[in-house]
Design an enzyme around this catalytic site. Structure first.
Site, PDB file in Angstrom:
ATOM      1  N   GLU A 163       0.797  -1.232   0.000  1.00 56.28           N
ATOM      2  CA  GLU A 163       0.000   0.000   0.000  1.00 56.28           C
ATOM      3  C   GLU A 163       0.835   1.291   0.000  1.00 56.28           C
ATOM      4  O   GLU A 163       0.778   2.102   0.946  1.00 56.28           O
ATOM      5  CB  GLU A 163      -0.958  -0.013   1.197  1.00 56.28           C
ATOM      6  N   GLU A 203      -5.534  -8.513   0.865  1.00 62.94           N
ATOM      7  CA  GLU A 203      -6.186  -8.155   2.131  1.00 62.94           C
ATOM      8  C   GLU A 203      -7.654  -7.867   1.878  1.00 62.94           C
ATOM      9  O   GLU A 203      -8.003  -7.230   0.887  1.00 62.94           O
ATOM     10  CB  GLU A 203      -5.574  -6.897   2.776  1.00 62.94           C
TER      11      GLU A 203
HETATM   12  O1  LIG Z   1      -6.746  -1.137   8.050  1.00 62.05           O
HETATM   13  C1  LIG Z   1      -6.697  -2.512   7.948  1.00 62.05           C
HETATM   14  C2  LIG Z   1      -5.427  -2.909   7.208  1.00 62.05           C
HETATM   15  N1  LIG Z   1      -5.363  -2.222   5.928  1.00 62.05           N
HETATM   16  N2  LIG Z   1      -4.222  -2.515   5.140  1.00 62.05           N
HETATM   17  C3  LIG Z   1      -2.939  -2.442   5.840  1.00 62.05           C
HETATM   18  C4  LIG Z   1      -2.981  -3.135   7.196  1.00 62.05           C
HETATM   19  O2  LIG Z   1      -1.736  -2.944   7.853  1.00 62.05           O
HETATM   20  C5  LIG Z   1      -4.146  -2.603   8.000  1.00 62.05           C
HETATM   21  O3  LIG Z   1      -4.178  -3.192   9.294  1.00 62.05           O
END
Ligand SMILES: OC[C@H]1NNC[C@@H](O)[C@@H]1O
Ligand SMILES: [Ca+2]
Length: 447
Positions: free
Chosen positions: A166, A351
């Site tokens: 991300e 995710e």
């Molecule tokens: O907010 C939930 C998830 N989103 N994507 C990155 C993860 O590190 C977060 O916990």
């Protein structure tokens, strides 16, 4: 036509990230990360929570692999803490840090669980932040050198690598709005950090091509933007939001240029990038990891900095504890959108998950989480719908295996399919874990 189904070989797993679950941030020679510094700076993390212990996964990893085995998980996506491997970010290798991941990978493989390794999930070595971190163009070399250490150590056993998790969140949270480490709030720094993240991604992919024999990709969060109305101002705002959050990373990687809206959004703060950077960024990747949580119905908002766009709350919708609309069709749309815009590259949903308030463990050994079961069921159905429409989705990693440190929100938001009692470190699979186990055992047929 037979009922839509998941392909044979579909990879069912779950995901975590080093700083959110491991604890022991400085054990066995590890160096501090920017998150270790951030959480120990008063006022930045809710309730003063830190990752000093988290889920104690650095010590309880064997127990956690056994839980994954009992649930029938076929894969486990986790991240490596750069500062365990290179305490100063470059130079001296800390072999005790390498050993932790070496043992974890062996235990996963012994239990029939495929490791998916993310090299960077936000925990930059603090020593590199002292040298400018993501603002220093040298970081592409620092990152590639770190990646090479990991490739050499694990590549024989790890067949799916991801460079970054991300990059949008790293940039927007860490450099524009300051809610995440390293806590900068600077619209001139954000584009530079973001561009260097992509350059580092490219340099690591290039390094992998020299020695790697398997697959490497990038993990991006995608939040589809739905216009609130056909009013031209809302249409333009939605295009800006889609460019800023979604296309800012995919366009350079797949097309070698940024969306035109970036100049509109950042104005004088958007540099003229050297064209050779895009040859580096555009290294071909083997798969794309898509993290999906929610959509955003978007309208024009003159006061929203710097996008001049904001989300419109949907009256009839269910919202999670993190304030995200539950909208499963958005996942189907997102997967179709990627295929339509960027081609049918293999995709993993790396995710997807939800934070809901979990009632206290009702009967000993049971945690009822009906809203999370519903979220999981609806979103797995959305993945199946995308596959039925020809999208090459190859796996799904539930976020998250364990309740863990939700960054600046601390432990207040529980995303786990397995409950963690942070006072005792007891793990209790929730109803959502038992549901997911049935889904996996039937390759999705029970949905
Ligand atoms: O907010 C939930 C998830 N989103 N994507 C990155 C993860 O590190 C977060 O916990
Ligand atoms: Ca399978």
């Amino acid at each position: 036509m037979c009922a839509a189904q998941f392909p044979n070989g579909f990879l069912w797993g779950s995901a975590t990230a080093a700083y959110q679950v491991e604890g022991s941030p400085l054990a066995d020679g590890a160096g501090p990360s920017i998150w270790h510094r951030f959480v120990h700076t008063p006022g930045l993390v809710r309730d003063g929570d830190t990752g000093d212990v988290a889920c104690d996964h650095y010590r309880r990893w064997k127990e956690d692999v056994a839980i994954m085995r009992r649930l029938g998980l076929q894969a486990y996506r986790f991240s490596v803490s750069w500062s365990r491997i290179l305490p100063a970010g470059t130079g001296h290798v800390n072999y005790a840090g390498l050993d932790f991941y070496d043992r974890l990978v062996d235990a996963l493989l012994e239990n029939g669980i495929e490791p998916l390794v993310t090299l960077y999930h936000w925990d930059l070595p603090a020593a590199l932040d002292d040298r400018g971190g993501w603002l220093n163009p040298e970081i592409s070399k620092w990152f590639a050198d770190y990646a090479e250490v990991m490739f050499r150590k694990l590549d024989g056993r790890v067949k799916k690598w991801a460079t970054l998790n991300e990059p949008w969140v790293v940039t927007d949270g860490g450099y524009l709005h300051g809610a995440l480490a390293p806590g900068h709030r600077n619209r001139f720094e954000a584009p530079i950090a973001s561009h260097n993240l992509l350059r580092a991604h490219g340099a690591a992919v290039q390094a992998y091509r020299a020695t790697g024999r398997h697959e490497i990709g990038l993990v991006v969060n995608i939040e589809p933007k739905y216009r609130a109305s056909d009013d031209p101002a809302d249409v333009a705002a939605t295009a800006r939001a889609e460019a800023y959050m979604n296309r800012q990373y995919l366009d350079p990687v797949f097309f070698g240029h940024y969306p035109k809206e970036m100049v509109e959004i950042f104005g004088e703060a958007w540099p003229d990038w050297p064209s050779e950077d895009f040859a580096l960024i555009q290294q071909p990747i083997d798969f794309l990891g898509v993290n999906y949580y929610t959509r955003s119905v978007t309208r024009f908002d003159a006061n929203a900095w710097p996008l001049k766009a904001c989300a419109v709350r949907q009256k009839q919708a269910t919202y999670t504890e993190t304030g995200w609309e539950v909208f499963a069709p958005g996942l189907t749309e997102t997967l179709l959108w990627v295929k339509r815009c960027y081609g049918n590259i293999p995709l993993y949903v790396t995710e997807n998950g939800s934070a809901f308030f979990d009632p206290p463990t009702a009967a000993k050994g049971r945690v009822e989480d009906p809203l999370r079961v519903d979220y999981l069921r609806e979103h797995l159905g959305a993945v199946r719908d995308a596959i039925a429409q020809g999208v090459d989705v190859r796996g799904y990693m539930a976020w998250s295996l364990l309740d863990n440190l939700e960054w600046s929100l601390g432990y207040s938001k529980r995303f786990g399919i397995v409950h963690v009692n942070f006072a005792t470190q007891q793990r209790t699979p929730k109803d959502s874990a038992h549901f997911y186990a049935k889904v996996i055992a039937s390759n999705g047929a029970v949905l």
